[in-house]
Scaffold this motif. Structure first.
Motif, PDB file in Angstrom:
ATOM      1  N   PRO A  99      -1.673  -9.979  -1.946  1.00 41.48           N
ATOM      2  CA  PRO A  99      -0.226  -9.399  -2.614  1.00 41.48           C
ATOM      3  C   PRO A  99      -0.432  -8.115  -4.501  1.00 41.48           C
ATOM      4  O   PRO A  99       0.347  -8.129  -4.507  1.00 41.48           O
ATOM      5  N   GLN A 129      -5.167 -15.058   6.709  1.00 42.71           N
ATOM      6  CA  GLN A 129      -4.674 -15.993   5.421  1.00 42.71           C
ATOM      7  C   GLN A 129      -2.792 -15.591   4.924  1.00 42.71           C
ATOM      8  O   GLN A 129      -2.271 -14.558   5.042  1.00 42.71           O
ATOM      9  N   GLY A 130      -2.471 -16.927   5.195  1.00 46.17           N
ATOM     10  CA  GLY A 130      -0.903 -16.802   4.637  1.00 46.17           C
ATOM     11  C   GLY A 130      -0.288 -15.861   3.676  1.00 46.17           C
ATOM     12  O   GLY A 130       0.542 -15.440   4.106  1.00 46.17           O
ATOM     13  N   GLN A 131      -0.994 -15.776   2.384  1.00 48.12           N
ATOM     14  CA  GLN A 131      -0.045 -15.049   1.852  1.00 48.12           C
ATOM     15  C   GLN A 131      -0.584 -13.386   2.647  1.00 48.12           C
ATOM     16  O   GLN A 131       0.554 -13.193   1.477  1.00 48.12           O
ATOM     17  N   PHE A 184       0.559 -12.318   5.027  1.00 49.69           N
ATOM     18  CA  PHE A 184       2.218 -11.723   5.706  1.00 49.69           C
ATOM     19  C   PHE A 184       3.265 -12.051   5.176  1.00 49.69           C
ATOM     20  O   PHE A 184       4.008 -11.317   4.893  1.00 49.69           O
ATOM     21  N   GLU A 185       3.087 -13.036   4.071  1.00 52.18           N
ATOM     22  CA  GLU A 185       4.057 -12.527   2.744  1.00 52.18           C
ATOM     23  C   GLU A 185       3.617 -11.601   1.459  1.00 52.18           C
ATOM     24  O   GLU A 185       5.319 -11.228   1.655  1.00 52.18           O
ATOM     25  N   ALA A 186       2.905 -10.835   1.875  1.00 51.24           N
ATOM     26  CA  ALA A 186       2.539  -9.698   1.259  1.00 51.24           C
ATOM     27  C   ALA A 186       3.045  -8.323   2.006  1.00 51.24           C
ATOM     28  O   ALA A 186       4.085  -7.481   1.842  1.00 51.24           O
ATOM     29  N   TYR A 187       3.043  -8.611   3.507  1.00 51.02           N
ATOM     30  CA  TYR A 187       3.343  -7.703   4.991  1.00 51.02           C
ATOM     31  C   TYR A 187       5.096  -7.535   4.557  1.00 51.02           C
ATOM     32  O   TYR A 187       6.188  -7.152   4.576  1.00 51.02           O
ATOM     33  N   ASN A 188       5.569  -8.695   3.971  1.00 56.99           N
ATOM     34  CA  ASN A 188       6.838  -9.001   4.546  1.00 56.99           C
ATOM     35  C   ASN A 188       7.884  -8.339   3.088  1.00 56.99           C
ATOM     36  O   ASN A 188       9.163  -7.759   3.357  1.00 56.99           O
ATOM     37  N   MET A 189       6.754  -8.569   2.329  1.00 56.28           N
ATOM     38  CA  MET A 189       8.278  -7.604   0.628  1.00 56.28           C
ATOM     39  C   MET A 189       7.538  -6.362   0.707  1.00 56.28           C
ATOM     40  O   MET A 189       8.636  -6.116   0.799  1.00 56.28           O
TER      41      MET A 189
END
Length: 429
Positions: free
Chosen positions: A211, A240-242, A244-249
């Motif tokens: 991130p 790590q879930g974070q 995939f959150e970074a991918y999305n943003m």
């Protein structure tokens, strides 16, 4: 026989037999008048200076200097596996002699630096955490070869190689590992926390740097400087879930971020097959295009990085790269690395896929360099590493009052509470 013929014949005879110049002059006196003899003595003195200059040079250097090398050569490289892309990086590339020698020296320096760190750790000169990257040299050197110095890079804790390719010296890196204040983080960062211009570490929390890398890419887009951020993580962090959150943003905001998974086949002591239901890490971005790259071939890494950087700079958003590589050491210095894999497996990778040997063979077989020339580089690199290892621990330890320094940048000093409530430190940038 003419005078100059006598001189020429005498000089030729002296090269293999190496007689003294006095003996040579004595043999010429019978053939010459005094005037000619003086001329010959001047000529022989000049020849002596030339020959003595040649004799002082190592034989290998004379051989290299007299050899005609090719300026460049074209090589076929392994095709990348693609996700959501019809076309990928090229399957042929040109390597110049200058670049080849530079890459070889850089990879050898990273390799020898890591082996020296291993030795210093076992001597208890380096303490604490120490994660080595020998075997993965094509990743750090190849990525750097594919971007600009003004681009940005953030990685996980296996960071020594990237710290070097981003511009810090071996001496600064080893000094940081050994703890004294001469290190790149003034002795307060150690193995996992090293920084340089446009290089944001070395981060110890698994996956947490991803991130941050997306945030750096946001700054690149916001400032409009046509820069990209390389955001690296390992296969062990890939779940790590974070991330995939970074991918999305990054995809929503079309950030110039190259997400890079260094897949060295083992997250700590766990193989990728045991840790992940899908080991196609380059497809993990789903809606983000991906490349799977031979991470043991510096030319593959370089061309894939150039391709990915051009994609990001064009405004299309992020792209994901998986570098298939291998570490020779265990996960860290506390891991012997042979309880979950065999010595035979490690040796097979060394013999078939070593990135330094692969580049060396290409250069020698294509007349870009000679074996002797590359051996000279090996000797020079070893000396550089030894000198740095002798110098690094000689720095003094940071004084206690500096523990609070450099918490923030460009802020006025403020008090920092220590473990003992009665002791306070001042933060100074």
């Amino acid at each position: 026989m003419e005078v100059h013929d006598i001189v020429q014949e005498a000089v030729i005879k002296t090269i293999p037999k190496e007689p003294t110049w006095a003996a040579l002059l004595g043999s010429l006196e019978v053939h010459s008048c005094s005037h000619c003899l003086r001329s010959m003595r001047k000529m022989l003195a000049a020849v002596s200076r030339v020959l003595s200059g040649v004799a002082q040079k190592p034989a290998s250097r004379v051989l290299v200097a007299s050899r005609n090398f090719a300026n460049d050569a074209t090589f076929e490289i392994k095709k990348c596996d693609l996700h959501r892309r019809e076309e990928g990086p090229p399957v042929t590339t040109v390597l110049t002699r200058e670049d080849g020698l530079k890459y070889y020296r850089m990879m050898q320096t990273v390799r020898r630096m890591e082996l020296k760190a291993d030795q210093l750790y076992k001597q208890k000169i380096i303490r604490g955490f120490c994660h080595l990257c020998d075997g993965q040299e094509a990743c750090c050197v190849g990525l750097e070869a594919g971007i600009n110095p003004t681009d940005h890079l953030i990685t996980a804790y296996r960071a020594h190689g990237f710290t070097f390719t981003r511009g810090l010296s071996v001496r600064e890196i080893l000094a940081e590992l050994t703890g004294p204040r001469g290190g790149c983080a003034k002795g307060k960062g150690g193995s996992m926390h090293m920084y340089a211009k446009n290089f944001y570490g070395g981060n110890g929390i698994v996956g947490a740097q991803v991130p941050l890398g997306a945030g750096i890419a946001l700054a690149c887009k916001y400032n409009g400087k046509d820069k990209v951020c390389l955001t690296l993580y390992g296969d062990g962090a890939a779940n790590q879930g974070q991330i995939f959150e970074a991918y999305n943003m990054a995809a929503l905001w079309k950030l110039p971020c190259i997400f890079i998974c260094e897949n060295n086949r083992y997250g700590m002591g766990t193989s990728v097959e045991r840790a992940a239901a899908s080991t196609d890490y380059y497809k993990r971005g789903d809606f983000i295009p991906g490349l799977r790259v031979d991470g043991m071939d510096i030319l593959c890494v370089r061309e894939a990085t150039k391709f990915a950087a051009a994609y990001c700079r064009s405004g299309k958003g992020p792209i994901l790269m998986e570098l298939k590589t291998y570490r020779y050491h265990g996960h860290s210095m506390s891991d012997p690395g042979v309880s979950y894999r065999t010595r035979e497996e490690i040796q097979e990778v060394r013999s078939k896929s070593d990135p330094i040997i692969l580049l060396k063979d290409r250069m020698v077989n294509s007349n870009l360099a000679s074996v002797e020339e590359l051996k000279e580089i090996d000797v020079e690199v070893r000396k550089e590493i030894e000198d740095a290892a002798q110098f690094a621990p000689a720095y003094p330890e940071p004084p206690l009052e500096e523990l609070g320094y450099h918490i923030y940048c460009n802020d006025p000093p403020f008090e920092v509470r220590g473990a003992n409530q009665w002791i306070k430190f001042k933060s100074i940038s």
